[in-house]
Design a protein around this motif. Structure first.
Motif, PDB file in Angstrom:
ATOM      1  N   ALA A  18       0.838  -1.205   0.000  1.00 21.84           N
ATOM      2  CA  ALA A  18       0.000   0.000   0.000  1.00 21.84           C
ATOM      3  C   ALA A  18       0.874   1.256   0.000  1.00 21.84           C
ATOM      4  N   GLU A  19       1.952   1.228   0.766  1.00 19.84           N
ATOM      5  CA  GLU A  19       2.860   2.394   0.800  1.00 19.84           C
ATOM      6  C   GLU A  19       3.547   2.595  -0.549  1.00 19.84           C
ATOM      7  N   GLN A  20       3.915   1.486  -1.184  1.00 13.09           N
ATOM      8  CA  GLN A  20       4.545   1.597  -2.507  1.00 13.09           C
ATOM      9  C   GLN A  20       3.561   2.171  -3.524  1.00 13.09           C
ATOM     10  N   ASN A  73      -2.510  13.562  11.110  1.00 12.53           N
ATOM     11  CA  ASN A  73      -2.457  12.152  11.537  1.00 12.53           C
ATOM     12  C   ASN A  73      -3.629  11.335  10.998  1.00 12.53           C
ATOM     13  N   ASP A  74      -4.379  11.906  10.085  1.00 11.52           N
ATOM     14  CA  ASP A  74      -5.528  11.167   9.545  1.00 11.52           C
ATOM     15  C   ASP A  74      -5.421  11.008   8.027  1.00 11.52           C
ATOM     16  N   HIS A  75      -5.549  12.119   7.297  1.00 11.92           N
ATOM     17  CA  HIS A  75      -5.326  12.004   5.853  1.00 11.92           C
ATOM     18  C   HIS A  75      -4.973  13.337   5.226  1.00 11.92           C
ATOM     19  N   ASP A  76      -4.346  13.267   4.050  1.00  7.48           N
ATOM     20  CA  ASP A  76      -3.993  14.432   3.228  1.00  7.48           C
ATOM     21  C   ASP A  76      -4.849  14.416   1.975  1.00  7.48           C
ATOM     22  N   VAL A  77      -5.098  15.608   1.433  1.00  7.35           N
ATOM     23  CA  VAL A  77      -5.773  15.728   0.142  1.00  7.35           C
ATOM     24  C   VAL A  77      -4.922  16.625  -0.764  1.00  7.35           C
ATOM     25  N   ASP A 133      -2.131   4.347  10.773  1.00  8.77           N
ATOM     26  CA  ASP A 133      -1.277   3.159  10.719  1.00  8.77           C
ATOM     27  C   ASP A 133      -2.084   1.878  10.632  1.00  8.77           C
ATOM     28  N   SER A 134      -3.376   2.015  10.327  1.00  6.09           N
ATOM     29  CA  SER A 134      -4.199   0.825  10.154  1.00  6.09           C
ATOM     30  C   SER A 134      -5.203   1.068   9.041  1.00  6.09           C
ATOM     31  N   SER A 135      -5.812  -0.014   8.601  1.00  3.01           N
ATOM     32  CA  SER A 135      -6.815   0.054   7.556  1.00  3.01           C
ATOM     33  C   SER A 135      -8.058   0.748   8.111  1.00  3.01           C
ATOM     34  N   ARG A 136      -8.732   1.521   7.306  1.00  4.07           N
ATOM     35  CA  ARG A 136      -9.914   2.255   7.792  1.00  4.07           C
ATOM     36  C   ARG A 136     -10.779   2.647   6.594  1.00  4.07           C
ATOM     37  N   SER A 137     -12.013   3.001   6.885  1.00  4.43           N
ATOM     38  CA  SER A 137     -12.888   3.546   5.868  1.00  4.43           C
ATOM     39  C   SER A 137     -12.662   5.049   5.829  1.00  4.43           C
ATOM     40  N   LEU A 138     -12.559   5.606   4.627  1.00  3.41           N
ATOM     41  CA  LEU A 138     -12.277   7.033   4.520  1.00  3.41           C
ATOM     42  C   LEU A 138     -13.219   7.652   3.496  1.00  3.41           C
ATOM     43  N   HIS A 183      -1.602   3.774   5.268  1.00  2.00           N
ATOM     44  CA  HIS A 183      -0.762   4.539   4.341  1.00  2.00           C
ATOM     45  C   HIS A 183      -1.132   4.290   2.879  1.00  2.00           C
ATOM     46  N   GLY A 184      -2.300   3.721   2.663  1.00  2.00           N
ATOM     47  CA  GLY A 184      -2.799   3.551   1.301  1.00  2.00           C
ATOM     48  C   GLY A 184      -3.380   4.863   0.798  1.00  2.00           C
ATOM     49  N   SER A 185      -3.863   4.860  -0.435  1.00  2.00           N
ATOM     50  CA  SER A 185      -4.384   6.106  -0.990  1.00  2.00           C
ATOM     51  C   SER A 185      -5.524   5.853  -1.957  1.00  2.00           C
ATOM     52  N   ILE A 186      -6.306   6.895  -2.165  1.00  2.00           N
ATOM     53  CA  ILE A 186      -7.323   6.926  -3.216  1.00  2.00           C
ATOM     54  C   ILE A 186      -6.777   7.850  -4.289  1.00  2.00           C
ATOM     55  N   VAL A 187      -6.822   7.410  -5.528  1.00  2.00           N
ATOM     56  CA  VAL A 187      -6.417   8.282  -6.630  1.00  2.00           C
ATOM     57  C   VAL A 187      -7.610   8.386  -7.564  1.00  2.00           C
ATOM     58  N   LEU A 188      -8.167   9.574  -7.692  1.00  2.00           N
ATOM     59  CA  LEU A 188      -9.403   9.752  -8.441  1.00  2.00           C
ATOM     60  C   LEU A 188      -9.211  10.709  -9.595  1.00  2.00           C
ATOM     61  N   LYS A 189      -9.833  10.378 -10.710  1.00  2.00           N
ATOM     62  CA  LYS A 189      -9.965  11.339 -11.786  1.00  2.00           C
ATOM     63  C   LYS A 189     -11.372  11.898 -11.691  1.00  2.00           C
ATOM     64  N   LEU A 190     -11.477  13.221 -11.577  1.00  2.00           N
ATOM     65  CA  LEU A 190     -12.770  13.876 -11.386  1.00  2.00           C
ATOM     66  C   LEU A 190     -13.150  14.617 -12.659  1.00  2.00           C
ATOM     67  N   THR A 191     -14.330  14.268 -13.185  1.00  2.00           N
ATOM     68  CA  THR A 191     -14.835  14.957 -14.373  1.00  2.00           C
ATOM     69  C   THR A 191     -16.219  15.520 -14.049  1.00  2.00           C
ATOM     70  N   ASN A 192     -16.734  16.330 -14.946  1.00  2.00           N
ATOM     71  CA  ASN A 192     -18.059  16.954 -14.762  1.00  2.00           C
ATOM     72  C   ASN A 192     -18.165  17.636 -13.398  1.00  2.00           C
ATOM     73  N   ALA A 193     -17.094  18.273 -12.986  1.00  2.00           N
ATOM     74  CA  ALA A 193     -17.070  18.839 -11.641  1.00  2.00           C
ATOM     75  C   ALA A 193     -17.808  20.173 -11.590  1.00  2.00           C
ATOM     76  N   ILE A 194     -18.530  20.372 -10.512  1.00  2.00           N
ATOM     77  CA  ILE A 194     -19.197  21.656 -10.236  1.00  2.00           C
ATOM     78  C   ILE A 194     -18.407  22.326  -9.115  1.00  2.00           C
ATOM     79  N   THR A 195     -18.020  23.557  -9.350  1.00  2.00           N
ATOM     80  CA  THR A 195     -17.220  24.278  -8.363  1.00  2.00           C
ATOM     81  C   THR A 195     -18.064  24.630  -7.143  1.00  2.00           C
ATOM     82  N   ALA A 196     -17.507  24.381  -5.974  1.00  2.00           N
ATOM     83  CA  ALA A 196     -18.208  24.713  -4.730  1.00  2.00           C
ATOM     84  C   ALA A 196     -17.999  26.193  -4.412  1.00  2.00           C
ATOM     85  N   PRO A 197     -18.964  26.802  -3.711  1.00  2.00           N
ATOM     86  CA  PRO A 197     -18.751  28.197  -3.310  1.00  2.00           C
ATOM     87  C   PRO A 197     -17.538  28.288  -2.375  1.00  2.00           C
TER      88      PRO A 197
END
Ligand SMILES: *[C@@H]1O[C@H](CO)[C@@H](O)[C@H](O)[C@H]1NC(C)=O
Ligand SMILES: *[C@@H]1O[C@H](CO)[C@@H](O)[C@H](O)[C@H]1NC(C)=O
Ligand SMILES: *[C@@H]1O[C@H](CO)[C@@H](O)[C@H](O)[C@H]1NC(C)=O
Length: 540
Positions: free
Chosen positions: A268-270, A326-330, A349-354, A387-401
């Protein structure tokens, strides 16, 4: 002696937005992809190993997905020049010689890279007092040799740059840029397109060198290893925060060679390491023994959706957006097709739902594709390994205020315990020496009609750059207390490598606000210094 205001030389102030001028030498328009022995074999790679690894790059399908350079690293040079002063290779390491190796590599459909050092000597010793040859003062002649041997790429290291006894200097008393511009000019005169990979370890902040990029890529940090560890990944991620805007076609931040496939990181770290490097537009230089590469290693290295992020023609890096300490980065950044890549890293340092909050990248809605697996997602909640990650491609995005903030200048707060104001320039005064007893308290803070949880936005300066791992590598912790309540730890990455450039808009949501204008916010740290603060915004 307080070290927190230590200035790193040279001091270069840049006005934002970035002015990016890339090196226009016709190569390195996209981040380089290839293989180098160093993280797996240090300086001990032999001719036979270069042959085997180059063949593996082809037979494992790595060339087919873009890895094209086979690069020498330390250990290939001779210990002396020939009688005409020309660069020589080691006949022991490379018995058939460099031109024959270059031909071998070229015949496989690959490109060939050499390695040298802009110092009196190269980095590694041979044993005893002998050294491998450095290129300082011989740039034109050495580059002519490399070009005549068939080099397509040159990695240039920085050992013994000051003198023959100063091995590695993280604060050299000379302009390192001058060495590298001399090399750039020698390469431009070589009569052969050669990608210039500068390995100055970020000691004089090469991303900000005036006049545009000196090289096609520049190392931003000290080595990723050995030893290979998650702490090194964290140190390098923090170090790139202030300079992501300098990546552009032809000139990229180099986060160092990959550790994918090497022991020391979980799968997951790799995966996180690879996706981050790719989306930050770092060169992707494999540095593992490919004859032993596992299916998992190859699956990471050959993920064409992640590689496409790296090779995207726009050439823009992801940027730091939000840290939940200590939780997550974006992190997120733009792609050439108008979409956005978002990368979410689990620090736990453990698996979790995010659940990824789209607003952290400025959107209220978007269509998301998971780039690790290629699946379309209906929701943005995933189970992540430590230490795993989500990698997303975002399309059709609406800008938030965008939220509106009321700003409270730090210099108008109550300072105690050693905290003092510091004038950075005629328009910027900050409060420093917060922490280690020093505190900064802002009063009469508006909690709005209902109080409760508020979004805070910090503008600060943190020039505490480090070349080795510390408790908070290339970051500083601040404890933030609202109305005297339990202090919350907030981990703030460096804003630059000097103490005169702001990081603006570091966001934290904190509970405990009362309705009306009677709130206080106290910044402290019992055991370390915090960044120097310019102002704190509280969302209206
Ligand atoms: C390597 O061998 C060649 C051919 O014998 C010789 O000309 C050259 O000087 C040798 N290089 C070194 C560094 O000994
Ligand atoms: C080499 O450079 C270092 C760092 O600047 C300095 O301390 C040392 O005196 C120098 N040594 C020589 C022999 O010039
Ligand atoms: C003061 O420093 C800040 C942060 O680096 C910069 O944005 C601003 O332009 C500087 N102002 C002046 C007058 O130099």
């Amino acid at each position: 002696m307080p070290s927190q205001w230590k200035l790193h030389k040279p001091l270069v102030s840049l006005a934002f937005p970035y002015v990016v001028a890339a090196l226009n030498n016709g190569v390195g328009v996209k981040p380089a992809m290839g293989w180098n022995p160093y993280n797996a074999f240090a300086c001990a790679a032999t001719e036979a190993m270069y042959h085997t690894q180059a063949q593996s790059v082809v037979s494992l399908g790595l060339l087919a997905v873009g890895y094209q350079y086979i690069n020498l690293d330390c250990g290939w040079q001779a210990t002396s020049r020939d009688s005409a002063g020309k660069f020589q290779w080691s006949n022991k390491t490379l018995p058939a010689g460099v031109p024959a190796l270059a031909t071998f590599v070229h015949n496989l459909g690959l490109k060939f890279g050499v390695y040298t050092d802009l110092g009196v000597f190269a980095c590694d010793t041979v044993g005893g007092t002998a050294h491998f040859i450095g290129s300082l003062g011989h740039e034109t002649s050495d580059v002519a040799s490399y070009a005549s041997w068939g080099a397509d790429y040159v990695k240039v290291d920085n050992c013994f740059a000051v003198n023959s006894t100063d091995f590695v200097d993280f604060d050299p008393p000379i302009s390192i840029k001058d060495h590298f511009t001399t090399m750039r000019d020698a390469l431009a005169a070589a009569g052969r397109p050669i990608l210039f990979s500068a390995c100055e370890w970020g000691v004089q902040d090469p991303a900000r060198w005036p006049g545009g990029s000196v090289a096609n890529s520049w190392r931003i940090s000290n080595d990723i290893g050995p030893p290979n560890s998650w702490d090194n990944i964290f140190r390098i991620m923090n170090q790139v925060v202030p300079i992501t805007g300098f990546a552009a076609p032809g000139g990229f931040n180099d986060l160092d060679m990959l550790e994918v496939g090497n022991s020391g990181l979980t799968t997951a770290e790799q995966q996180t390491h690879f996706a981050f490097w790719a989306a930050a537009k770092s060169p992707l230089i494999i540095s593992t023994d490919l004859t032993k590469a596992s299916t998992q290693t190859l699956n990471i290295l050959k993920n064409t959706r992640i590689i496409a992020l790296n090779q995207d023609s726009l050439g823009k890096s992801i940027a730091f957006k939000r840290r939940y300490t200590n939780d997550h980065d974006v992190w997120s950044g733009p792609l050439s097709d108008g979409s956005t890549v978002a990368l979410v890293i689990n620090w736990q340092d453990s698996s979790r739902s995010l659940t990824f909050n789209l607003a952290d990248v400025g959107f209220s809605s978007a269509t998301a594709t998971d780039l690790i697996t290629g699946t379309s997602l209906g929701k943005i909640t995933q189970t992540l390994a430590a230490h795993g990650s989500i990698v997303l491609k975002l399309t059709n995005a609406i800008t938030a205020p965008t939220p509106t903030f009321t700003f409270y200048p730090a210099a108008s707060g109550a300072l105690a315990g050693g905290a003092i104001t510091r004038v950075v320039n005629s328009s910027l005064t900050v409060v420093g020496f917060v922490g280690n007893g020093g505190t900064l308290t802002l009063s009469n803070v508006d909690g709005g009609a209902s109080g409760g949880t508020k979004l805070l936005s910090f503008d600060y300066i943190n020039g505490d750059v480090t070349f080795s791992n510390t408790a908070c590598s290339n970051c500083r912790n601040t404890l933030v207390s609202v109305n005297g309540g339990t202090a919350v730890q907030v981990q703030m990455p460096i804003s630059a490598q000097s103490w005169d450039i702001l990081l603006s808009g570091y966001m934290v949501s904190l509970p405990g606000f009362k309705p009306g204008k009677t709130n206080t916010i106290t910044l402290s740290n019992p055991s370390a210094f915090t960044p120097d603060f310019y102002r704190v915004g509280v969302a209206v």
